[in-house]
Design an enzyme around this catalytic site. Sequence first.
Site, PDB file in Angstrom:
ATOM      1  N   LYS A  13     -18.463  24.885  11.299  1.00  0.00           N
ATOM      2  CA  LYS A  13     -17.915  23.677  10.663  1.00  0.00           C
ATOM      3  C   LYS A  13     -17.331  22.721  11.706  1.00  0.00           C
ATOM      4  O   LYS A  13     -17.569  21.527  11.653  1.00  0.00           O
ATOM      5  CB  LYS A  13     -16.803  24.034   9.649  1.00  0.00           C
ATOM      6  CG  LYS A  13     -17.228  24.969   8.538  1.00  0.00           C
ATOM      7  CD  LYS A  13     -16.115  25.189   7.526  1.00  0.00           C
ATOM      8  CE  LYS A  13     -14.876  25.842   8.083  1.00  0.00           C
ATOM      9  NZ  LYS A  13     -15.073  27.248   8.529  1.00  0.00           N
ATOM     10  N   ARG A  88      -8.658  25.482   1.338  1.00  0.00           N
ATOM     11  CA  ARG A  88      -9.073  26.861   1.586  1.00  0.00           C
ATOM     12  C   ARG A  88      -8.682  27.777   0.433  1.00  0.00           C
ATOM     13  O   ARG A  88      -8.974  28.980   0.489  1.00  0.00           O
ATOM     14  CB  ARG A  88      -8.403  27.368   2.850  1.00  0.00           C
ATOM     15  CG  ARG A  88      -9.334  27.576   4.032  1.00  0.00           C
ATOM     16  CD  ARG A  88      -8.456  27.939   5.201  1.00  0.00           C
ATOM     17  NE  ARG A  88      -9.117  28.553   6.293  1.00  0.00           N
ATOM     18  CZ  ARG A  88      -9.425  27.922   7.432  1.00  0.00           C
ATOM     19  NH1 ARG A  88      -9.206  26.645   7.566  1.00  0.00           N
ATOM     20  NH2 ARG A  88      -9.955  28.590   8.418  1.00  0.00           N
ATOM     21  N   ARG A 122     -16.654  33.325  20.984  1.00  0.00           N
ATOM     22  CA  ARG A 122     -16.215  31.930  21.043  1.00  0.00           C
ATOM     23  C   ARG A 122     -15.127  31.729  22.093  1.00  0.00           C
ATOM     24  O   ARG A 122     -14.232  32.546  22.239  1.00  0.00           O
ATOM     25  CB  ARG A 122     -15.687  31.511  19.668  1.00  0.00           C
ATOM     26  CG  ARG A 122     -15.164  30.084  19.644  1.00  0.00           C
ATOM     27  CD  ARG A 122     -15.125  29.534  18.269  1.00  0.00           C
ATOM     28  NE  ARG A 122     -14.033  30.070  17.473  1.00  0.00           N
ATOM     29  CZ  ARG A 122     -13.793  29.672  16.224  1.00  0.00           C
ATOM     30  NH1 ARG A 122     -14.586  28.786  15.643  1.00  0.00           N
ATOM     31  NH2 ARG A 122     -12.793  30.186  15.556  1.00  0.00           N
ATOM     32  N   ARG A 155      -9.148  32.302  21.440  1.00  0.00           N
ATOM     33  CA  ARG A 155      -8.072  32.195  20.457  1.00  0.00           C
ATOM     34  C   ARG A 155      -7.586  33.600  20.081  1.00  0.00           C
ATOM     35  O   ARG A 155      -8.396  34.512  19.966  1.00  0.00           O
ATOM     36  CB  ARG A 155      -8.595  31.486  19.191  1.00  0.00           C
ATOM     37  CG  ARG A 155      -8.657  29.990  19.326  1.00  0.00           C
ATOM     38  CD  ARG A 155      -9.446  29.316  18.219  1.00  0.00           C
ATOM     39  NE  ARG A 155      -9.156  29.758  16.854  1.00  0.00           N
ATOM     40  CZ  ARG A 155      -9.642  29.173  15.764  1.00  0.00           C
ATOM     41  NH1 ARG A 155     -10.431  28.097  15.879  1.00  0.00           N
ATOM     42  NH2 ARG A 155      -9.354  29.631  14.575  1.00  0.00           N
ATOM     43  N   ARG A 166      -9.790  37.639   8.712  1.00  0.00           N
ATOM     44  CA  ARG A 166     -10.166  36.272   8.327  1.00  0.00           C
ATOM     45  C   ARG A 166     -11.372  36.277   7.398  1.00  0.00           C
ATOM     46  O   ARG A 166     -11.443  35.493   6.457  1.00  0.00           O
ATOM     47  CB  ARG A 166     -10.462  35.429   9.572  1.00  0.00           C
ATOM     48  CG  ARG A 166      -9.186  35.126  10.366  1.00  0.00           C
ATOM     49  CD  ARG A 166      -9.510  34.680  11.768  1.00  0.00           C
ATOM     50  NE  ARG A 166     -10.084  33.348  11.803  1.00  0.00           N
ATOM     51  CZ  ARG A 166     -10.779  32.884  12.842  1.00  0.00           C
ATOM     52  NH1 ARG A 166     -11.023  33.639  13.882  1.00  0.00           N
ATOM     53  NH2 ARG A 166     -11.248  31.649  12.806  1.00  0.00           N
TER      54      ARG A 166
HETATM   55  P1  AMP Z   1      -9.485  27.304  11.676  1.00  0.00           P
HETATM   56  O1  AMP Z   1      -9.309  26.629  12.994  1.00  0.00           O
HETATM   57  O2  AMP Z   1      -9.972  26.376  10.600  1.00  0.00           O
HETATM   58  O3  AMP Z   1     -10.293  28.563  11.771  1.00  0.00           O
HETATM   59  O4  AMP Z   1      -8.019  27.751  11.204  1.00  0.00           O
HETATM   60  C1  AMP Z   1      -7.276  28.696  11.959  1.00  0.00           C
HETATM   61  C2  AMP Z   1      -6.198  29.320  11.103  1.00  0.00           C
HETATM   62  O5  AMP Z   1      -5.278  28.305  10.659  1.00  0.00           O
HETATM   63  C3  AMP Z   1      -6.673  29.979   9.811  1.00  0.00           C
HETATM   64  O6  AMP Z   1      -7.135  31.306  10.014  1.00  0.00           O
HETATM   65  C4  AMP Z   1      -5.400  29.939   8.981  1.00  0.00           C
HETATM   66  O7  AMP Z   1      -4.480  30.916   9.415  1.00  0.00           O
HETATM   67  C5  AMP Z   1      -4.829  28.579   9.351  1.00  0.00           C
HETATM   68  N1  AMP Z   1      -5.333  27.513   8.448  1.00  0.00           N
HETATM   69  C6  AMP Z   1      -6.152  26.463   8.765  1.00  0.00           C
HETATM   70  N2  AMP Z   1      -6.410  25.705   7.695  1.00  0.00           N
HETATM   71  C7  AMP Z   1      -5.759  26.288   6.659  1.00  0.00           C
HETATM   72  C8  AMP Z   1      -5.658  25.997   5.272  1.00  0.00           C
HETATM   73  N3  AMP Z   1      -6.290  24.939   4.714  1.00  0.00           N
HETATM   74  N4  AMP Z   1      -4.898  26.829   4.504  1.00  0.00           N
HETATM   75  C9  AMP Z   1      -4.252  27.887   5.030  1.00  0.00           C
HETATM   76  N5  AMP Z   1      -4.316  28.224   6.322  1.00  0.00           N
HETATM   77  C10 AMP Z   1      -5.066  27.437   7.144  1.00  0.00           C
END
Ligand code: AMP
Length: 208
Positions: A13, A88, A122, A155, A166
Amino acid sequence: MRLSLLGPPGAGKGTQAVRLSADLKLPHVATGDMLRAAIAAGDPVGIEAKRRIDRGALVPDETMVQLVKQRLAKPDCAAGVLFDGFPRTVAQADALEKVVRLDRVVLFEVAAAALVERLGGRRVCSKCGRNFHVRFAPPKAAGACDACAGALIQRDDDREEAIRNRLQVYEEQTAPLAAYYDARKTLRRVDAAAPPDRVYESLRRALG
Ligand code: AMP
């Protein structure tokens, strides 16, 4: 145009959103990036969120909705927005609907086994946030970002145990959004297992 990219972690994404946001001139609102910026800045929101992020859990809905509402109030979001990683949960989608209606939600479909491989390899730039992969998209110089020469890091939530969490959290809390937006005739699907350029073509077709 208000869009959201939906899909499991590692579906690509972020990579597609960077390109789409530049082509459509829409602000790229990636909630994961916003949280990581809050952590780096030492903001209370970031400090509170870090524990959950590192173990692969979601940050509470109220925090996320608040963060997104503040972002949507900025002038660059007036004409449109490209969400990446938001909403989410169904609660986040309900809260968003009270503020703005999404025109399209694109679901990125990839098998779970491929996701584990993508996430485990990654690497991200510690300066500009650009993504690389040790096998599928290595940087030109080992350990350094092609765009800004920043150091590439893994990360904390791309480590094995967090990855498993996740993916489970995605299945339980985020995957139900496909039916949610299908019911609103907003959902389109793309095969995100294909190479990035092909995924981008499908994405553009899905947006019409
Ligand atoms: P991402 O970079 O989108 O993979 O997000 C990394 C982490 O941030 C996720 O695993 C969640 O812990 C948190 N996070 C990001 N977006 C959301 C969201 N919309 N709702 C809840 N947690 C989020």
